[in-house]
Motif scaffolding. Structure first.
Motif, short mmCIF file in Angstrom:
data_model
loop_
_atom_site.label_atom_id
_atom_site.label_comp_id
_atom_site.label_asym_id
_atom_site.label_seq_id
_atom_site.Cartn_x
_atom_site.Cartn_y
_atom_site.Cartn_z
N PHE A 8 0.83 -1.20 0.00
CA PHE A 8 0.00 0.00 0.00
C PHE A 8 0.87 1.26 0.00
CE2 PHE A 8 -1.96 3.45 2.45
CZ PHE A 8 -3.03 3.74 1.63
N MET A 9 1.86 1.29 0.88
CA MET A 9 2.72 2.47 0.98
C MET A 9 3.48 2.72 -0.33
SD MET A 9 2.08 3.71 3.92
CE MET A 9 3.38 4.93 4.11
N ILE A 10 3.97 1.64 -0.92
CA ILE A 10 4.75 1.79 -2.15
C ILE A 10 3.85 2.12 -3.33
CG2 ILE A 10 6.24 0.51 -3.78
CD1 ILE A 10 7.47 -0.79 -1.20
N SER A 11 2.59 1.70 -3.28
CA SER A 11 1.65 2.10 -4.33
C SER A 11 1.40 3.61 -4.27
CB SER A 11 0.32 1.34 -4.19
OG SER A 11 -0.40 1.77 -3.05
N GLN A 12 1.45 4.17 -3.06
CA GLN A 12 1.32 5.63 -2.92
C GLN A 12 2.53 6.34 -3.52
OE1 GLN A 12 -1.68 6.98 -1.58
NE2 GLN A 12 -2.08 4.82 -1.96
N VAL A 13 3.70 5.76 -3.31
CA VAL A 13 4.92 6.32 -3.91
C VAL A 13 4.82 6.29 -5.43
CG1 VAL A 13 7.42 6.03 -4.16
CG2 VAL A 13 6.35 5.66 -1.93
N SER A 14 4.31 5.16 -5.95
CA SER A 14 4.15 5.02 -7.40
C SER A 14 3.14 6.03 -7.94
CB SER A 14 3.70 3.59 -7.72
OG SER A 14 3.57 3.41 -9.11
N PHE A 15 2.15 6.36 -7.13
CA PHE A 15 1.16 7.36 -7.54
C PHE A 15 1.79 8.75 -7.59
CE2 PHE A 15 -2.09 10.53 -6.37
CZ PHE A 15 -2.98 10.36 -7.43
N LEU A 16 2.67 9.04 -6.63
CA LEU A 16 3.33 10.35 -6.59
C LEU A 16 4.39 10.49 -7.67
CD1 LEU A 16 3.81 10.72 -2.73
CD2 LEU A 16 2.25 12.04 -4.17
N TYR A 17 5.09 9.39 -7.94
CA TYR A 17 6.16 9.39 -8.94
C TYR A 17 5.88 8.30 -9.98
CZ TYR A 17 8.89 12.21 -5.63
OH TYR A 17 9.34 13.20 -4.78
N PRO A 18 4.92 8.52 -10.86
CA PRO A 18 4.57 7.47 -11.84
C PRO A 18 5.69 7.24 -12.85
CG PRO A 18 3.41 9.51 -12.34
CD PRO A 18 4.09 9.73 -11.02
N VAL A 19 6.03 5.97 -13.03
CA VAL A 19 6.97 5.57 -14.08
C VAL A 19 6.13 5.04 -15.23
CG1 VAL A 19 8.87 4.05 -14.72
CG2 VAL A 19 8.78 5.01 -12.42
N LYS A 20 6.20 5.73 -16.36
CA LYS A 20 5.35 5.39 -17.49
C LYS A 20 6.18 5.13 -18.74
CE LYS A 20 1.38 8.06 -15.86
NZ LYS A 20 0.39 9.11 -16.19
N ILE A 21 5.55 4.47 -19.69
CA ILE A 21 6.20 4.17 -20.97
C ILE A 21 5.60 5.08 -22.03
CG2 ILE A 21 6.60 2.42 -22.73
CD1 ILE A 21 6.33 0.33 -20.50
N LEU A 22 6.45 5.83 -22.68
CA LEU A 22 6.02 6.73 -23.75
C LEU A 22 5.81 5.91 -25.01
CD1 LEU A 22 5.63 9.86 -23.98
CD2 LEU A 22 7.85 9.90 -25.09
N VAL A 23 4.57 5.85 -25.48
CA VAL A 23 4.27 5.02 -26.66
C VAL A 23 3.93 5.86 -27.88
CG1 VAL A 23 3.53 3.02 -25.35
CG2 VAL A 23 1.87 4.79 -25.89
N GLY A 24 3.87 7.14 -27.72
CA GLY A 24 3.57 8.02 -28.85
C GLY A 24 4.07 9.41 -28.53
N PRO A 25 3.82 10.39 -29.42
CA PRO A 25 4.30 11.75 -29.18
C PRO A 25 3.87 12.31 -27.83
CG PRO A 25 3.43 11.54 -31.40
CD PRO A 25 3.12 10.25 -30.70
#
Length: 203
Positions: A8-25
């Motif tokens: 739960f705590m780390i999911s909150q971290v992921s929400f604050l600092y989302p790591v995403k994959i750029l798939v288009g412009p």
């Protein structure tokens, strides 16, 4: 129960600092949409993510300036990379805290001016064992900048290497294989994805 709390705590971290994959412009996909390796490190079933396509809080991490710094290097790109590294360092610090894992290379957080410490002694060993012990206990850590502004590029590149070693340490702690030394964001993505997966609770 502890793992559920950690998740739960780390999911909150992921929400604050989302790591995403750029798939288009201007299109980004959440990391959960791209399952990758499993606990054995076998990711043959999925296509490896191009490190250049990953972002943290919308920022790319560009390592090139750390290896080929020159007068013509884009200063804004350098600043963006320093900010991204500050985000990554904060995420790593929080995850280590929640997992109760002391990092091998401790961080001194400062946003885009974050430092990482290496406690490995830089002195040559001598035959005098007692003096070696005394020196090792009093050795101050070498501090390396996770940014380039006003810094030596070699020291900054080494700092990025150490940061990735911290991420690898956390991956090893949860039983996941690292993707390699040049995949800072990809390793962080895998760390976050694994901890947020149902398998993390079941093991």
């Amino acid at each position: 129960m502890l793992r559920m709390r950690q998740q739960f705590m780390i999911s909150q971290v992921s929400f604050l600092y989302p790591v995403k994959i750029l798939v288009g412009p201007k299109q980004e996909q959440e990391l959960e949409s791209f399952p990758s390796g499993n606990r054995s490190g076998n990711s043959a079933a999925s296509k490896p993510v191009n490190p250049g396509s990953l972002t943290i809080l919308g920022l790319h991490l560009t390592i090139l300036p750390f290896t080929k710094m020159s007068l013509f290097t884009d200063k804004k790109e350098v600043q963006r990379s320093a900010t991204a590294l500050g985000y990554i360092a904060h995420v790593v610090s929080l995850i280590a805290s929640y997992l109760e894992v002391p990092l091998r290379y401790p961080l001194r957080l400062g946003g885009s001016h974050t430092y990482i410490n290496d406690y490995a002694p830089s002195i040559e060993p001598t035959s005098d064992l007692s003096s070696n012990i005394a020196l090792s206990t009093n050795t101050k850590p070498a501090e390396f900048p996770l940014f380039l502004e006003g810094q030596d590029a070699t020291r900054a590149a080494y700092a990025v290497f150490l940061l990735n070693k911290d991420i690898e340490q956390l991956l090893n702690y949860i039983g996941v294989k690292s993707l390699g030394p040049r995949h800072v964001l990809a390793n962080l993505k895998e760390l976050l994805r694994t901890i947020q997966s149902p398998e993390y609770i079941d093991t």
